[in-house]
Design a protein around this motif. Structure first.
Motif, short mmCIF file in Angstrom:
data_model
loop_
_atom_site.label_atom_id
_atom_site.label_comp_id
_atom_site.label_asym_id
_atom_site.label_seq_id
_atom_site.Cartn_x
_atom_site.Cartn_y
_atom_site.Cartn_z
N PRO A 22 9.80 -12.91 0.99
CA PRO A 22 8.40 -12.58 1.26
C PRO A 22 8.12 -11.09 1.44
O PRO A 22 7.03 -10.62 1.11
N ASP A 23 9.12 -10.35 1.98
CA ASP A 23 8.89 -8.92 2.21
C ASP A 23 9.38 -8.05 1.06
O ASP A 23 9.42 -6.83 1.18
N ASP A 24 9.77 -8.65 -0.06
CA ASP A 24 10.15 -7.88 -1.25
C ASP A 24 8.92 -7.74 -2.14
O ASP A 24 8.64 -8.59 -2.99
N VAL A 25 8.19 -6.63 -1.92
CA VAL A 25 6.86 -6.49 -2.52
C VAL A 25 6.77 -5.36 -3.54
O VAL A 25 5.68 -4.97 -3.93
N THR A 26 7.92 -4.85 -3.97
CA THR A 26 7.89 -3.73 -4.92
C THR A 26 7.14 -4.06 -6.20
O THR A 26 6.31 -3.26 -6.67
N PRO A 27 7.37 -5.23 -6.84
CA PRO A 27 6.60 -5.54 -8.06
C PRO A 27 5.10 -5.53 -7.83
O PRO A 27 4.34 -5.03 -8.67
N THR A 28 4.66 -6.07 -6.68
CA THR A 28 3.23 -6.08 -6.39
C THR A 28 2.70 -4.67 -6.20
O THR A 28 1.60 -4.33 -6.69
N GLY A 29 3.47 -3.81 -5.53
CA GLY A 29 3.06 -2.42 -5.35
C GLY A 29 2.91 -1.69 -6.67
O GLY A 29 1.97 -0.91 -6.88
N ILE A 30 3.83 -1.95 -7.60
CA ILE A 30 3.76 -1.32 -8.92
C ILE A 30 2.53 -1.82 -9.68
O ILE A 30 1.80 -1.03 -10.31
N LYS A 31 2.29 -3.11 -9.61
CA LYS A 31 1.13 -3.69 -10.28
C LYS A 31 -0.18 -3.13 -9.71
O LYS A 31 -1.10 -2.77 -10.46
N ASN A 32 -0.26 -3.03 -8.37
CA ASN A 32 -1.48 -2.52 -7.74
C ASN A 32 -1.72 -1.04 -8.02
O ASN A 32 -2.86 -0.56 -7.93
N ALA A 33 -0.67 -0.33 -8.38
CA ALA A 33 -0.81 1.09 -8.73
C ALA A 33 -1.29 1.26 -10.17
O ALA A 33 -1.47 2.39 -10.64
N PHE A 64 15.49 -7.05 -12.60
CA PHE A 64 15.00 -5.76 -13.10
C PHE A 64 13.54 -5.86 -13.52
O PHE A 64 13.11 -6.89 -14.06
N LEU A 65 12.80 -4.79 -13.29
CA LEU A 65 11.39 -4.72 -13.71
C LEU A 65 11.18 -3.48 -14.57
O LEU A 65 11.67 -2.40 -14.25
N MET A 66 10.43 -3.66 -15.66
CA MET A 66 10.05 -2.54 -16.53
C MET A 66 8.55 -2.50 -16.65
O MET A 66 7.90 -3.51 -16.95
N ALA A 67 7.95 -1.35 -16.37
CA ALA A 67 6.49 -1.20 -16.44
C ALA A 67 6.14 0.20 -16.93
O ALA A 67 6.99 1.09 -17.00
N TYR A 68 4.86 0.38 -17.26
CA TYR A 68 4.34 1.69 -17.67
C TYR A 68 2.98 1.92 -17.03
O TYR A 68 2.19 0.99 -16.88
N ILE A 69 2.74 3.18 -16.66
CA ILE A 69 1.40 3.62 -16.26
C ILE A 69 1.07 4.84 -17.10
O ILE A 69 1.70 5.90 -16.96
N ASN A 70 0.11 4.68 -18.03
CA ASN A 70 -0.25 5.79 -18.92
C ASN A 70 0.98 6.39 -19.60
O ASN A 70 1.18 7.61 -19.61
N ASP A 129 0.82 -1.21 0.00
CA ASP A 129 0.00 0.00 0.00
C ASP A 129 0.85 1.26 0.00
O ASP A 129 0.52 2.24 -0.68
N MET A 130 1.95 1.25 0.77
CA MET A 130 2.82 2.44 0.80
C MET A 130 3.48 2.68 -0.56
O MET A 130 3.62 3.82 -1.00
N ILE A 131 3.87 1.60 -1.22
CA ILE A 131 4.49 1.73 -2.55
C ILE A 131 3.46 2.27 -3.54
O ILE A 131 3.76 3.19 -4.33
N LYS A 132 2.25 1.72 -3.49
CA LYS A 132 1.18 2.19 -4.37
C LYS A 132 0.89 3.66 -4.13
O LYS A 132 0.77 4.45 -5.08
N ASP A 133 0.77 4.06 -2.86
CA ASP A 133 0.48 5.46 -2.54
C ASP A 133 1.60 6.39 -3.00
O ASP A 133 1.34 7.51 -3.47
N ALA A 134 2.84 5.93 -2.88
CA ALA A 134 3.98 6.75 -3.32
C ALA A 134 3.95 6.95 -4.83
O ALA A 134 4.23 8.05 -5.34
N ILE A 135 3.61 5.90 -5.56
CA ILE A 135 3.48 6.02 -7.02
C ILE A 135 2.38 7.01 -7.37
O ILE A 135 2.56 7.88 -8.24
#
Length: 340
Positions: free
Chosen positions: A244-255, A272-278, A217-223
């Motif tokens: 288990p506590d490495d949740v950055t990819p999930t935060g990016i996906k939930n955003a 490495f992860l590559m993603a786009y939002i709009n 949730d914190m990662i999503k809110d920061a995005i």
């Protein structure tokens, strides 16, 4: 080849070197093979003792090496590249500005398939500085059929620029630093300074850095916060492994992130992860970016800053030469790393 009086040779092509000897002062080549005789050359040639000289009988439909090289170079470039004057039949291509060098390898191969011609460049997708020589072209013999050069011009016209430089955009970047140990102040963030240095090297800047714990949730809110600031790019550091506590990819996906790839065929940089939002690029950077001199981040960042949309194929093809040698003295990008 034919013999003509010097005074009638203006505009013709010399087909052998002409040596000049001045006792006690000079001995060497006064005129090189391939030189086009000019009006001001006549007296010097007569002083050397050359009343008649051998010249190429340049028939209609043939081009001298200088003319051929200049035409090939002009056909192949974009407007961010300067050309040198022909020297010994070669024309060099120089960058007008700093930027990302792009080579149309498919078109380059077609050019080099044509007999009597050559075109050499630096590797595609490297950052070049202003005034750097990025390529060169010439024909192999002194003269060649004009049809070959026309063929090259047609390739360039159809395929687009063979050699071009994309300007790097001065992007405003948002950084999300994950990890409870940093968020709670137990250790100092060492990711941020590395990111700042690499961005500034390419003309970018960090608009805002947000520290978060290992929380989806914190990662999503920061995005969400960074998107509201209208940043041009978001970099999420840490939390990219399989713990288990490495949740950055999930935060990016939930955003709302459209994940292009999570994982890359490069070392360092496999997580490495590559993603786009709009259309806003988001990178998930593994820990190696913090402590390794060069990683996948150095291969992808310039391309993103040049406005390139990264797809899965772009990442996949990095596997060939995706292994950094971790040399004692780093010469990147003048090495094999990332040179598919």
């Amino acid at each position: 080849m034919k013999v003509v009086p010097v005074r009638e040779a203006i505009g013709m092509v010399l087909c052998h070197d002409i040596t000049q000897i001045i006792p006690g002062k000079f001995k060497g080549v006064a005129f090189k093979k391939g030189h086009v005789i000019q009006g001001e050359d006549v007296d010097k040639l007569l002083d050397i003792g050359k009343r008649n000289i051998y010249v190429w009988d340049l028939k209609e439909g043939f081009l001298h090496e200088n003319d051929a090289a200049m035409r090939m170079a002009k056909a192949a470039i974009s407007n961010r590249i300067d050309l040198t004057l022909p020297k010994e039949g070669k024309v060099s291509l120089k960058a007008k500005q700093k930027g990302l060098l792009k080579i149309n390898v498919k078109a380059l191969d077609k050019i080099n398939d044509i007999e009597d011609t050559m075109f050499a460049t630096l590797h595609t997708d490297i950052v070049v500085e202003s005034e750097m020589v990025v390529g060169g072209t010439r024909i192999i013999p002194l003269v060649t059929e004009e049809t070959k050069v026309v063929q090259i011009e047609e390739i360039c016209k159809k395929e687009g620029p063979v050699v071009e430089i994309l300007p790097l955009k001065p992007m405003k970047v948002g950084v999300i630093t994950t990890g409870s140990e940093i968020y709670t102040g137990r250790i100092k963030d060492k990711f941020g300074p590395v990111i700042i240095d690499k961005l500034e090297e390419l003309g970018g800047c960090v608009e805002k850095q947000i520290l978060v714990s290992d929380s989806v949730d914190m990662i999503k809110d920061a995005i969400d916060e960074l998107l509201k600031l209208k940043v041009d790019m978001i970099l999420a550091t840490g939390g990219m492994s399989v713990d288990p506590d490495d949740v950055t990819p999930t935060g990016i996906k939930n955003a709302g992130g459209n994940i292009i790839t999570y994982g890359a065929p490069t070392l360092p940089g496999a997580m490495f992860l590559m993603a786009y939002i709009n259309d806003i690029p988001i990178m998930g950077l593994p820990g190696c970016v913090m402590y390794s001199k060069r990683t996948i981040f150095d291969l992808i960042l310039p391309r993103v800053m040049a406005g390139e949309k990264i797809d899965k194929k772009s990442i996949r093809r990095l596997g060939h030469s995706g292994l950094c040698c971790n040399c004692d003295v780093c010469n990147f990008p003048n090495c094999s790393f990332g040179k598919w």
